[in-house]
Scaffold this motif. Sequence first.
Motif, PDB file in Angstrom:
ATOM      1  N   ALA A  31      91.713 -52.561  29.691  1.00  0.00           N
ATOM      2  CA  ALA A  31      92.776 -53.377  30.283  1.00  0.00           C
ATOM      3  C   ALA A  31      92.544 -54.876  30.119  1.00  0.00           C
ATOM      4  O   ALA A  31      93.497 -55.648  30.031  1.00  0.00           O
ATOM      5  N   GLY A  32      91.280 -55.305  30.079  1.00  0.00           N
ATOM      6  CA  GLY A  32      90.984 -56.723  29.947  1.00  0.00           C
ATOM      7  C   GLY A  32      91.465 -57.335  28.652  1.00  0.00           C
ATOM      8  O   GLY A  32      91.600 -58.561  28.561  1.00  0.00           O
ATOM      9  N   THR A  35      95.025 -58.896  29.501  1.00  0.00           N
ATOM     10  CA  THR A  35      95.257 -59.815  30.613  1.00  0.00           C
ATOM     11  C   THR A  35      95.796 -61.159  30.130  1.00  0.00           C
ATOM     12  O   THR A  35      96.612 -61.791  30.810  1.00  0.00           O
ATOM     13  N   ASP A  41      94.768 -56.296  34.849  1.00  0.00           N
ATOM     14  CA  ASP A  41      93.875 -55.159  34.694  1.00  0.00           C
ATOM     15  C   ASP A  41      93.889 -54.349  35.992  1.00  0.00           C
ATOM     16  O   ASP A  41      94.787 -54.504  36.819  1.00  0.00           O
ATOM     17  N   GLY A  47      93.406 -57.638  40.026  1.00  0.00           N
ATOM     18  CA  GLY A  47      93.859 -56.440  39.331  1.00  0.00           C
ATOM     19  C   GLY A  47      94.869 -55.625  40.115  1.00  0.00           C
ATOM     20  O   GLY A  47      95.123 -55.856  41.307  1.00  0.00           O
ATOM     21  N   ASN A 113      94.562 -48.780  26.794  1.00  0.00           N
ATOM     22  CA  ASN A 113      95.803 -49.394  27.264  1.00  0.00           C
ATOM     23  C   ASN A 113      97.027 -48.597  26.829  1.00  0.00           C
ATOM     24  O   ASN A 113      97.000 -47.905  25.813  1.00  0.00           O
ATOM     25  N   THR A 200      86.725 -53.840  29.101  1.00  0.00           N
ATOM     26  CA  THR A 200      86.638 -52.581  29.839  1.00  0.00           C
ATOM     27  C   THR A 200      85.362 -52.547  30.658  1.00  0.00           C
ATOM     28  O   THR A 200      84.306 -52.996  30.207  1.00  0.00           O
TER      29      THR A 200
END
Length: 247
Positions: A31-32, A35, A41, A47, A113, A200
């Motif tokens: 997810a990072g 961002t 995230d 988050g 993702n 991650t």
Amino acid sequence: MAQVIRDCAQAAEELRGIVEQARDVVFFGGAGVSTASGIPDFRSENGLYNQHFSSKYSPEALLSHQIWRDDPEAFYDFYRKMMCAPEARPNQAHLKLAELEEQGKVSAVITQNIDGLHQIAGSRNVIELHGSTHRNYCVSCGAGYDEEWMLQTDGIPRCEKCGSIVKPDVVLYGESLDESNITRAVRAISSCDVLIVGGTSLVVYPAAGLVQYFQGKKLVICNLEPTPQDAQADLLCACDIAGAFDW
């Protein structure tokens, strides 16, 4: 002991040197990576799991198969508002990876993702472990629908052909990952000589366990926070991942 770099410019220089010397690079991201594209995230201070959402369920529960099955109204309300990001655009990390694939350096991008930004940036060999918001399918007849269609629906989305529920092609908590994607990911990681892990926390299994299949020369981890596998890394870039790919 791995070298730790916190400055983005220095991290970019080190990363470029490693990639230039590599035979086959595989990128494994979470997810990072997105961002910098405006997509939150999950576990950081800002988050998704730490945001307030007007529901009796936690964000983590709302991403479960159980809520999709038992309270689909709540699931789809959350899904449309918080998981779909139609306005998001690739950032420098996505763009550089696509460029490196075009140059023959990156052979595969493995992502947790569901935003499709790697493909939008131009990457072709993308292994989506958790699916994509850009694909939705009828659970009965299999008819497919895109993200735009999903966002235009209200309540529980129904198939235009048979009337059954339309489910996002994403892996929810309580569901298994696609075995063919796992096999492809293991094959890619096992054969590369440089593995770059980015954005991650490496705490969500079975995806986080894929790193154990790496047998190459250089393991790079680019994540703002420490991960359980930092001790195995040759280089740690504790900086913004978009900045680390800015070269």
